[in-house]
Scaffold this motif. Sequence first.
Motif, mmCIF file in Angstrom:
data_model
loop_
_atom_site.group_PDB
_atom_site.id
_atom_site.type_symbol
_atom_site.label_atom_id
_atom_site.label_comp_id
_atom_site.label_asym_id
_atom_site.label_seq_id
_atom_site.Cartn_x
_atom_site.Cartn_y
_atom_site.Cartn_z
ATOM 1 N N VAL A 60 85.828 -65.164 -14.821
ATOM 2 C CA VAL A 60 85.688 -65.617 -16.207
ATOM 3 C C VAL A 60 86.070 -64.501 -17.174
ATOM 4 C CG1 VAL A 60 84.054 -66.448 -17.938
ATOM 5 C CG2 VAL A 60 83.943 -67.311 -15.606
ATOM 6 N N GLY A 61 85.718 -63.269 -16.836
ATOM 7 C CA GLY A 61 86.096 -62.148 -17.685
ATOM 8 C C GLY A 61 87.599 -62.028 -17.847
ATOM 9 N N ALA A 62 88.346 -62.266 -16.757
ATOM 10 C CA ALA A 62 89.808 -62.215 -16.820
ATOM 11 C C ALA A 62 90.351 -63.253 -17.788
ATOM 12 C CB ALA A 62 90.397 -62.437 -15.428
ATOM 13 N N ALA A 63 89.749 -64.433 -17.789
ATOM 14 C CA ALA A 63 90.225 -65.518 -18.651
ATOM 15 C C ALA A 63 89.867 -65.288 -20.115
ATOM 16 C CB ALA A 63 89.650 -66.846 -18.173
ATOM 17 N N SER A 271 102.249 -50.000 -13.702
ATOM 18 C CA SER A 271 100.935 -49.437 -14.023
ATOM 19 C C SER A 271 99.854 -50.512 -14.016
ATOM 20 C CB SER A 271 100.981 -48.732 -15.381
ATOM 21 O OG SER A 271 101.349 -49.628 -16.409
ATOM 22 N N THR A 272 100.200 -51.735 -14.452
ATOM 23 C CA THR A 272 99.221 -52.830 -14.446
ATOM 24 C C THR A 272 98.823 -53.198 -13.019
ATOM 25 O OG1 THR A 272 100.062 -53.715 -16.536
ATOM 26 C CG2 THR A 272 98.801 -55.211 -15.143
ATOM 27 N N ILE A 273 99.797 -53.259 -12.124
ATOM 28 C CA ILE A 273 99.471 -53.540 -10.719
ATOM 29 C C ILE A 273 98.630 -52.418 -10.132
ATOM 30 C CG2 ILE A 273 100.432 -53.890 -8.410
ATOM 31 C CD1 ILE A 273 102.831 -55.231 -9.728
ATOM 32 N N ALA A 274 98.943 -51.162 -10.513
ATOM 33 C CA ALA A 274 98.136 -50.030 -10.045
ATOM 34 C C ALA A 274 96.701 -50.148 -10.548
ATOM 35 C CB ALA A 274 98.766 -48.718 -10.519
ATOM 36 N N ILE A 275 96.534 -50.550 -11.799
ATOM 37 C CA ILE A 275 95.193 -50.756 -12.367
ATOM 38 C C ILE A 275 94.470 -51.866 -11.615
ATOM 39 C CG2 ILE A 275 93.971 -51.614 -14.413
ATOM 40 C CD1 ILE A 275 96.165 -50.133 -16.068
ATOM 41 N N SER A 401 96.404 -54.893 -19.195
ATOM 42 C CA SER A 401 95.753 -54.028 -18.215
ATOM 43 C C SER A 401 94.266 -54.347 -18.077
ATOM 44 C CB SER A 401 95.953 -52.554 -18.591
ATOM 45 O OG SER A 401 95.392 -52.259 -19.852
ATOM 46 N N ASN A 402 93.609 -54.709 -19.188
ATOM 47 C CA ASN A 402 92.196 -55.073 -19.095
ATOM 48 C C ASN A 402 92.003 -56.365 -18.316
ATOM 49 O OD1 ASN A 402 91.190 -52.851 -20.532
ATOM 50 N ND2 ASN A 402 91.617 -53.826 -22.493
ATOM 51 N N MET A 403 92.900 -57.327 -18.524
ATOM 52 C CA MET A 403 92.847 -58.555 -17.745
ATOM 53 C C MET A 403 93.056 -58.247 -16.260
ATOM 54 S SD MET A 403 95.203 -62.009 -18.078
ATOM 55 C CE MET A 403 95.026 -62.054 -19.862
ATOM 56 N N ALA A 404 93.964 -57.312 -15.968
ATOM 57 C CA ALA A 404 94.255 -56.958 -14.578
ATOM 58 C C ALA A 404 93.026 -56.409 -13.869
ATOM 59 C CB ALA A 404 95.391 -55.937 -14.526
ATOM 60 N N ARG A 405 92.187 -55.666 -14.582
ATOM 61 C CA ARG A 405 90.965 -55.136 -13.957
ATOM 62 C C ARG A 405 90.068 -56.263 -13.465
ATOM 63 N NH1 ARG A 405 91.893 -51.439 -17.990
ATOM 64 N NH2 ARG A 405 91.997 -49.279 -17.265
ATOM 65 N N ALA A 481 86.942 -43.533 -19.065
ATOM 66 C CA ALA A 481 86.623 -44.936 -19.351
ATOM 67 C C ALA A 481 87.557 -45.896 -18.649
ATOM 68 C CB ALA A 481 86.681 -45.187 -20.862
ATOM 69 N N ALA A 482 88.650 -45.387 -18.069
ATOM 70 C CA ALA A 482 89.676 -46.258 -17.482
ATOM 71 C C ALA A 482 89.163 -47.069 -16.303
ATOM 72 C CB ALA A 482 90.892 -45.431 -17.051
ATOM 73 N N ILE A 483 88.014 -46.716 -15.770
ATOM 74 C CA ILE A 483 87.431 -47.523 -14.692
ATOM 75 C C ILE A 483 87.042 -48.899 -15.204
ATOM 76 C CG2 ILE A 483 85.133 -46.604 -15.120
ATOM 77 C CD1 ILE A 483 84.502 -46.898 -12.189
ATOM 78 N N THR A 484 86.796 -49.016 -16.526
ATOM 79 C CA THR A 484 86.356 -50.295 -17.087
ATOM 80 C C THR A 484 87.256 -50.835 -18.188
ATOM 81 O OG1 THR A 484 84.961 -49.244 -18.782
ATOM 82 C CG2 THR A 484 83.947 -49.672 -16.643
ATOM 83 N N HIS A 485 87.995 -49.960 -18.898
ATOM 84 C CA HIS A 485 88.720 -50.415 -20.085
ATOM 85 C C HIS A 485 89.868 -49.462 -20.391
ATOM 86 C CE1 HIS A 485 88.213 -53.495 -23.243
ATOM 87 N NE2 HIS A 485 88.866 -52.658 -24.030
ATOM 88 N N THR A 486 90.941 -49.995 -20.955
ATOM 89 C CA THR A 486 92.062 -49.167 -21.398
ATOM 90 C C THR A 486 91.874 -48.787 -22.855
ATOM 91 O OG1 THR A 486 93.640 -50.135 -19.841
ATOM 92 C CG2 THR A 486 94.550 -49.101 -21.808
ATOM 93 N N LEU A 487 91.830 -47.481 -23.111
ATOM 94 C CA LEU A 487 91.711 -46.967 -24.469
ATOM 95 C C LEU A 487 93.008 -46.257 -24.858
ATOM 96 C CD1 LEU A 487 88.092 -45.449 -24.484
ATOM 97 C CD2 LEU A 487 88.836 -47.695 -25.292
#
Length: 499
Positions: A60-63, A271-275, A401-405, A481-487
Amino acid sequence: MSRTAPSTSRAGGVLAATCISTLVVNANTSAVSILLPAISEDTGTSVTTLQWAVTGYSLVGAAVIVTSGSLGDVFGRKRVFQLGLLLFVVSCVLIALAESGGMVIAGRVIQGAAGATILACGLSLLSVANEDEAQLRAVSLWGAAAAVGAAAGPLLGGVLVDITGWQGLFWIDAAVAVLCMLLTFVTVAESRDPDRPRSIDYAGTVLIAATLTPLILAVTESSDWGWLSPATLGCFAISIAAGWAFIVVEKRVAVPLLDLALLRNRVLVGSTIAILIGAGTINGLMYLLSLYFQDPSTLDFSPLQAGLATLPATVGLVVVAPLVPKLAAKFGGRQTIGVGFVLTTVGFVIVGFVQSDWRYVAFLLPLVAIAVGMGLSNGPASSAATASVPQSQVGGASGVSNMARYVGAAVATALAATVYGTVIGNRTDDGAGQAEALADGLAAASWLMAVLSFLGVLMALVIAKHRAARGTVDDAVASAAAITHTLPTTASGAAEATR
């Protein structure tokens, strides 16, 4: 993220409300895996079923993560942020009162929407309440709170299970969220983006969920249904059809959830796939270890002991990450990402040789390798995502990238749970002891995580040369912070300079 003139909010109140809320959301998210055995025992629901409490949240978070930011821009960031906090309170109360695993899962699904909304709109509120150096400082503090929450969650969950029962985490989180609501009401002024079209891509949001849900259901149930059963193939067919429909919709809507033109950017895609891989493997690892460490047949840890045992993977990752931007600036972002995934792969390979008589000390070296590897890869991958586009597209790249996480966490945890449970079931049927079957299940799932991590090495090769962050204090916080969010970093929007 869209910029508007700074609001008349009292910046200190905005900072407190957003930092406290992101700390609570991320601590809650990372703590849940530690709670699963206790929830399973209390509700009589198998941990295999309860993995939906983890994957449902991420799905749901991804959506919702991008859509909630858009809703804030159009209808008011404070209003949508408050709605996210209210949903979080409702979900916490629902879970704390749950008498069945299904009720826990339902609460976590609601919590996925709430958490994504709080993160997206909270960061927007913080950005419009400050400008220039004050904005950088505020965003850095927000990122530090996110990193601390993610690292402290498993330990906090373990402590609370022993003191209050697993429900205590959710009651406390609900109380803190109510406090944030009051603080937001008093100190935060409403803000919108008047230049943004009022169109919201609701169809894209639904189709993201419609793509991921049957995919994860098929993966989760494949051991019972069979990979070639009509039910499994039907789920895959629905997922493919929904994915195709998503692409069609994104080409036609005025303000798409995902700007498909961004997918022509090789650095952003790599980079998105890496994330995605990094987020997926760390979530899969935490799920597996929380179950394995607490099982009476293996280490028989209490929830508190299990929380302490995972610290090398969580705290280690956050401690290493701030040191990484300077390494990336010196040696190159893609080289740092590649080395990070090599170390992560090695760590998972070592766990892949686990035996039923392993004590905790045998896990320390691979956990440290995984933590250091993820610390090396997470920050530079996030930095590359926003450095590969012009300044006008940084918000879109961050959203991707946040959606990818979330996608990585949902899919990889489902895969890890399926492999773990299937191997345990097969080995038990073959007459193996419980401890041996559990070790074989963990080994098989770890080999899967090793393969995924090695794909991260290949992604590092795909990523073209790009400007790396300079390694400032703000870059260090963004890396943590990159473990949870892209800043944003000092490299964000660097592609503009090359045009």
